[in-house]
Design a protein around this motif. Sequence first.
Motif, PDB file in Angstrom:
ATOM      1  N   GLU A 117       0.820  -1.214   0.000  1.00  0.00           N
ATOM      2  CA  GLU A 117       0.000   0.000   0.000  1.00  0.00           C
ATOM      3  C   GLU A 117       0.853   1.263   0.000  1.00  0.00           C
ATOM      4  O   GLU A 117       0.395   2.327  -0.435  1.00  0.00           O
ATOM      5  N   GLY A 118       2.071   1.191   0.513  1.00  0.00           N
ATOM      6  CA  GLY A 118       2.983   2.327   0.480  1.00  0.00           C
ATOM      7  C   GLY A 118       2.672   3.428   1.481  1.00  0.00           C
ATOM      8  O   GLY A 118       3.299   4.493   1.440  1.00  0.00           O
ATOM      9  N   THR A 119       1.742   3.214   2.378  1.00  0.00           N
ATOM     10  CA  THR A 119       1.407   4.218   3.389  1.00  0.00           C
ATOM     11  C   THR A 119       2.460   4.211   4.498  1.00  0.00           C
ATOM     12  O   THR A 119       3.255   3.263   4.624  1.00  0.00           O
ATOM     13  N   ASP A 120       2.443   5.255   5.326  1.00  0.00           N
ATOM     14  CA  ASP A 120       3.371   5.301   6.454  1.00  0.00           C
ATOM     15  C   ASP A 120       3.159   4.107   7.378  1.00  0.00           C
ATOM     16  O   ASP A 120       4.117   3.513   7.888  1.00  0.00           O
ATOM     17  N   GLU A 121       1.889   3.757   7.596  1.00  0.00           N
ATOM     18  CA  GLU A 121       1.583   2.621   8.458  1.00  0.00           C
ATOM     19  C   GLU A 121       2.112   1.322   7.868  1.00  0.00           C
ATOM     20  O   GLU A 121       2.663   0.470   8.581  1.00  0.00           O
ATOM     21  N   ALA A 122       1.957   1.156   6.552  1.00  0.00           N
ATOM     22  CA  ALA A 122       2.457  -0.052   5.887  1.00  0.00           C
ATOM     23  C   ALA A 122       3.976  -0.132   5.959  1.00  0.00           C
ATOM     24  O   ALA A 122       4.543  -1.209   6.192  1.00  0.00           O
ATOM     25  N   VAL A 181      -1.788  -4.542   8.045  1.00  0.00           N
ATOM     26  CA  VAL A 181      -2.043  -3.396   7.169  1.00  0.00           C
ATOM     27  C   VAL A 181      -1.947  -3.788   5.710  1.00  0.00           C
ATOM     28  O   VAL A 181      -2.358  -3.023   4.821  1.00  0.00           O
TER      29      VAL A 181
END
Length: 499
Positions: A156-161, A240
């Motif tokens: 997903e490339g999100t900060d959480e991921a 995530v």
Amino acid sequence: MSGWNTWLPMLVLGTSLVTGAIIFCMPESWRRARTALNVSGATLKAGLVADMVWGVFHGQRYETRLGLGLGPGLELVLSSDSLSMLFATLSSLLWLVTTLYAVGYLEGTHHLRRFFGFFSLCVTATMGISFAGNPITFLLFYELLTVSTYPLVVHEGTDEALRAGRVYLRYTLTGGAVLFLAVAWLYALAGPVAFTVGGVLAGLGLGRGEAVGLFALFIAGLGVKAALVPLHGWLPAAMVAPAPVSALLHAVAVVKAGAFGIVRVVYDVFGVRYAQSLGVTDPLAALAAFTILYGSVRALSQQNLKRRLAYSTVSQVSYIVLGIAIVGPVSTVAALSHLVHQGLMKITLFFCAGSLGKGLHIHEVNELKGAGRRMPWTMAAFSVGALGMMGVPPVAGFVTKWYLGLGAVSERGQSWALWVLVGSTVLNATYFLPLLKMAWFDAPDAEHAGPAPRWEGHPLLLFPLLATALLSLVVGLLAHSPISPLSWAWLISQREFRP
């Protein structure tokens, strides 16, 4: 051994390796071609594995040997036995349905070339672990599994991921380093060894402290991916990732690779009788029992649906380790059949969680109210998986708990393990039954009310979860048929405990 028997294991690996290589070279826009290649490769792999199962059942042996150039006697060995075929069959079958699900789930998203390329490398690593004929081959594919799954976790490339990916790498690379030390120590003590029925260490005259230390090192390295407490922290964090990745992590690839590795170490490196004589199986059983109860207790407090399922996995995978550590033919049957049973039930639950998220934007437990009215097929499959995890007949999970309890009481008089199963079952019911009650009997909140979403009827999302839910029922109902996971587990158990 014929040429076909020599190269078939490598061909099974090659189907996904070549598929991945081609996908990496494809333009991102070639979606139909990529889908056709993915499904064709997964179908071919399942067919080749089925051919191998038939051959192994009739006494055929398949083995590929390639020199590694790392030292005398160090070879890449891919070989077949009844244990490897159990894991390979589970992997190839569930990879096919996960491929279909992933195509539907990721429809219209970006970076699919990267996703499906690493997806194919991941199945290559898992099949390599299945067929590994010696510890060095197992180690190489075990580390390839870490490398190939990381891009899927952070897809997903999100900060959480990305944070979850860092946690994943810290745990799995550390576990891999510990496993490397264990394999190096094993080779220093025994030279180049192969996985052997009855183990290879019993007759070497090792000191008890040396043998116990080696065993502990192996369990520590493999216990990370098997999510044994306190080495489990990466698993809830990795939720995530997209639902198809979560399904792979929990049902087919990573946690099962760790559990499968522990089976190999106990039975084919140490030998179950030698391990028992060292006094290491009872502490392993205690660790597994603690993990079973801890995972269930932690699941109770999780409000995010996927995290609740993640802690359920922490608990359920340790049934495999507990069955192996109890030491007996019946408990071994329970452990090995659960390798398949848990995979079928847990992949169903994660498929359903993904579809509920896509269709109704349900991610939290309290959002499930009325979900059964809007997505009845999806929730029916979820109910089968949840009831199976609780051990309700005739779902496959009941078969596991029955044989595990029977083995604990009848083979070594370890009635304490029966109470662990009872406690786990009560906890399973406590964190699953409220979900089913909300989904089927509660009225939906205003924000989740309305007609059934199109995802309920999407064939690439609906077919996989219904297929795995049906299989969870079939392997429970037909547990004593000659081709069931339970019957295959009996073959392996007889191999390990023959006089």
